[in-house]
Motif scaffolding. Structure first.
Motif, PDB file in Angstrom:
ATOM      1  N   ASP A  46      41.043  27.468  38.701  1.00  0.00           N
ATOM      2  CA  ASP A  46      41.214  28.617  37.819  1.00  0.00           C
ATOM      3  C   ASP A  46      42.199  29.615  38.403  1.00  0.00           C
ATOM      4  OD1 ASP A  46      37.764  28.602  36.828  1.00  0.00           O
ATOM      5  OD2 ASP A  46      39.505  27.804  35.810  1.00  0.00           O
ATOM      6  N   LEU A  47      42.086  29.865  39.700  1.00  0.00           N
ATOM      7  CA  LEU A  47      42.966  30.833  40.358  1.00  0.00           C
ATOM      8  C   LEU A  47      44.418  30.363  40.294  1.00  0.00           C
ATOM      9  CD1 LEU A  47      42.702  33.519  41.823  1.00  0.00           C
ATOM     10  CD2 LEU A  47      42.552  32.284  43.976  1.00  0.00           C
ATOM     11  N   PHE A  48      44.635  29.053  40.415  1.00  0.00           N
ATOM     12  CA  PHE A  48      45.986  28.491  40.336  1.00  0.00           C
ATOM     13  C   PHE A  48      46.606  28.778  38.967  1.00  0.00           C
ATOM     14  CE2 PHE A  48      49.044  25.076  39.617  1.00  0.00           C
ATOM     15  CZ  PHE A  48      49.770  25.122  40.790  1.00  0.00           C
ATOM     16  N   LEU A 108      40.544  40.057  33.145  1.00  0.00           N
ATOM     17  CA  LEU A 108      41.308  41.136  32.521  1.00  0.00           C
ATOM     18  C   LEU A 108      40.600  42.481  32.715  1.00  0.00           C
ATOM     19  CD1 LEU A 108      43.964  40.853  30.985  1.00  0.00           C
ATOM     20  CD2 LEU A 108      42.688  40.996  28.863  1.00  0.00           C
ATOM     21  N   LEU A 109      39.280  42.498  32.480  1.00  0.00           N
ATOM     22  CA  LEU A 109      38.520  43.755  32.571  1.00  0.00           C
ATOM     23  C   LEU A 109      38.370  44.222  34.018  1.00  0.00           C
ATOM     24  CD1 LEU A 109      35.726  43.088  29.901  1.00  0.00           C
ATOM     25  CD2 LEU A 109      37.812  44.451  29.666  1.00  0.00           C
ATOM     26  N   VAL A 168      41.913  39.099  40.449  1.00  0.00           N
ATOM     27  CA  VAL A 168      41.471  37.916  39.690  1.00  0.00           C
ATOM     28  C   VAL A 168      40.471  37.119  40.526  1.00  0.00           C
ATOM     29  CG1 VAL A 168      42.201  35.681  38.752  1.00  0.00           C
ATOM     30  CG2 VAL A 168      43.513  37.732  38.234  1.00  0.00           C
ATOM     31  N   ALA A 169      40.763  36.993  41.840  1.00  0.00           N
ATOM     32  CA  ALA A 169      39.845  36.270  42.732  1.00  0.00           C
ATOM     33  C   ALA A 169      38.472  36.961  42.762  1.00  0.00           C
ATOM     34  CB  ALA A 169      40.439  36.205  44.136  1.00  0.00           C
ATOM     35  N   ILE A 170      38.486  38.301  42.811  1.00  0.00           N
ATOM     36  CA  ILE A 170      37.223  39.068  42.808  1.00  0.00           C
ATOM     37  C   ILE A 170      36.467  38.826  41.491  1.00  0.00           C
ATOM     38  CG2 ILE A 170      36.241  41.408  42.769  1.00  0.00           C
ATOM     39  CD1 ILE A 170      38.596  42.220  44.623  1.00  0.00           C
ATOM     40  N   ALA A 171      37.224  38.873  40.371  1.00  0.00           N
ATOM     41  CA  ALA A 171      36.589  38.673  39.059  1.00  0.00           C
ATOM     42  C   ALA A 171      35.964  37.287  38.948  1.00  0.00           C
ATOM     43  CB  ALA A 171      37.629  38.874  37.958  1.00  0.00           C
ATOM     44  N   VAL A 196      48.797  42.274  43.848  1.00  0.00           N
ATOM     45  CA  VAL A 196      47.467  42.891  43.876  1.00  0.00           C
ATOM     46  C   VAL A 196      46.557  42.216  42.851  1.00  0.00           C
ATOM     47  CG1 VAL A 196      46.177  45.017  43.425  1.00  0.00           C
ATOM     48  CG2 VAL A 196      48.324  45.116  44.697  1.00  0.00           C
ATOM     49  N   SER A 197      47.131  41.910  41.686  1.00  0.00           N
ATOM     50  CA  SER A 197      46.322  41.297  40.621  1.00  0.00           C
ATOM     51  C   SER A 197      45.775  39.936  41.043  1.00  0.00           C
ATOM     52  CB  SER A 197      47.130  41.175  39.326  1.00  0.00           C
ATOM     53  OG  SER A 197      48.158  40.223  39.476  1.00  0.00           O
ATOM     54  N   PHE A 198      46.464  39.261  41.986  1.00  0.00           N
ATOM     55  CA  PHE A 198      45.964  37.983  42.511  1.00  0.00           C
ATOM     56  C   PHE A 198      44.591  38.182  43.157  1.00  0.00           C
ATOM     57  CE2 PHE A 198      45.664  35.197  46.299  1.00  0.00           C
ATOM     58  CZ  PHE A 198      45.573  33.972  45.664  1.00  0.00           C
ATOM     59  N   ALA A 199      44.487  39.258  43.955  1.00  0.00           N
ATOM     60  CA  ALA A 199      43.203  39.552  44.611  1.00  0.00           C
ATOM     61  C   ALA A 199      42.143  39.959  43.594  1.00  0.00           C
ATOM     62  CB  ALA A 199      43.391  40.653  45.641  1.00  0.00           C
TER      63      ALA A 199
END
Length: 272
Positions: free
Chosen positions: A118-120, A65-66, A54-57, A49-52
C-alpha cells in the motif's frame, strides 16, 4: 479510439481523470506564486513529509487523506517557524523536516511490514486506489483552494512581487505566507493519490514553468498552466491505460514533453 472508449467505461479511470484534473488546476493556481517566491521546493519537501504521514495512517488503519492533511500542514508551519525563529534558511529547514519525515516513514514501514505494498502505491501514485471518498474530498478541497486563491489574489500578487512593499501597503504578509503553506499542503496531500509523493511537486512546478515560456502576464500564466496540467492528466491517464504504464510517471513525462515544446517555441519566437 476503441481503447479510449473502453477506458472511459472504467470507474477508476473516470475518478482518476476528475481528481487529477482538479489537482492539476489547483496546483497551477498555486504554482506561479511558489515559483516567483522561489519556494517551489517546499512542495517537494512536504511531499516527503506526506510519506511519513501516510505510513502513520496505514499503521493506525485510518484514512491517509484525513491523517495527512493536518500533519502536513503542521509540518509546513514548522518549516516557517524554523525559518523565522531559528534563523535557518528556507531550503535548509525544508531539508531538515523532509529528511526526518522520510526516516520516520521508513522506520514505521519497517516495523509494520504488512502495508509495504500500500505504501508503495502512495510513493508513485495509483489511480486504482482512488476511492469515492477520495473523489468527494478532492472535489471539495480543490474548489476551496481555487476559491481562496481567487479571493486573496491581490494580496498574493503583492507579496509575490515585493513583500516589503506589500507590508507597507497594509497586507498581512505573515498571514498570507501561512495561507500559502496550508494551500500547498492540501494540494500535495491530494496529489499523492494520483502521481505519488515522489512526483507531486512536478505537478506544481512543471505546468507553471512551461506556461512562463510563452505567457506575458500573471493571469495568462495561470490559465495556460491549467490547460497544460489538465491535458497532461488526461493524456497521461489514457496512455498509461493503453500501454499498461504507471499513471503518475506518464503524467509527469508528458509534462516534460510540453516543457520542451514550449521552450522550443519561445526560442524560435525570439530567434526570429
Amino acid at each position: 479510439m476503441a481503447l479510449i472508449m473502453e477506458a472511459l467505461q472504467q470507474d477508476f479511470i473516470v475518478r482518476g481523470i476528475i481528481v487529477g484534473s482538479l489537482i492539476g488546476i489547483s496546483a497551477s493556481f498555486l504554482g506561479i506564486f511558489l515559483v516567483f517566491k522561489k519556494q517551489s521546493m517546499i512542495g517537494d519537501g512536504l511531499a516527503h513529509v506526506s510519506f511519513a504521514t501516510v505510513a502513520i495512517a496505514l499503521l493506525l488503519n485510518k484514512s491517509p487523506l484525513l491523517v495527512s492533511i493536518p500533519l502536513v500542514i503542521l509540518s509546513s508551519f514548522l518549516i516557517l517557524k524554523l525559518n523565522e525563529k531559528a534563523n535557518i534558511h528556507g531550503d535548509a529547514a525544508i531539508g531538515l523536516i523532509s529528511s526526518f519525515a522520510v526516516a520516520v516513514g521508513v522506520l514505521i514501514s519497517s516495523i509494520a511490514k504488512g502495508f509495504n505494498v500500500d505504501l508503495f502505491s502512495y510513493l508513485f501514485g495509483s489511480i486504482l486506489v482512488i476511492s469515492k471518498m477520495d473523489l468527494f474530498l478532492s472535489i471539495i478541497l480543490s474548489i476551496l483552494v481555487i476559491l481562496i486563491i481567487c479571493i486573496f489574489y491581490n494580496s498574493l500578487f503583492a507579496i509575490t512581487y515585493d513583500e516589503d512593499f506589500a507590508k507597507v501597503s497594509g497586507v498581512n504578509c505573515k498571514l498570507i505566507n501561512y495561507m500559502i503553506s496550508i494551500l500547498t499542503s492540501i494540494v500535495v496531500v491530494l496529489g499523492i493519490r494520483v502521481v505519488g509523493t515522489m512526483l507531486i511537486s512536478s505537478m506544481i512546478i512543471f505546468p507553471t514553468v512551461t506556461a512562463l515560456q510563452v505567457s506575458n502576464g500573471f493571469k495568462s500564466t495561470i490559465f495556460i498552466s491549467s490547460i497544460i496540467s489538465v491535458t497532461s492528466v488526461i493524456l497521461g491517464t489514457f496512455i498509461s491505460y493503453i500501454f499498461n504504464l504507471p499513471t503518475g510517471a506518464t503524467i509527469v513525462f508528458i509534462n516534460g514533453i510540453f516543457f520542451v515544446l514550449f521552450f522550443l517555441i519561445r526560442k524560435f519566437k525570439y530567434d526570429n
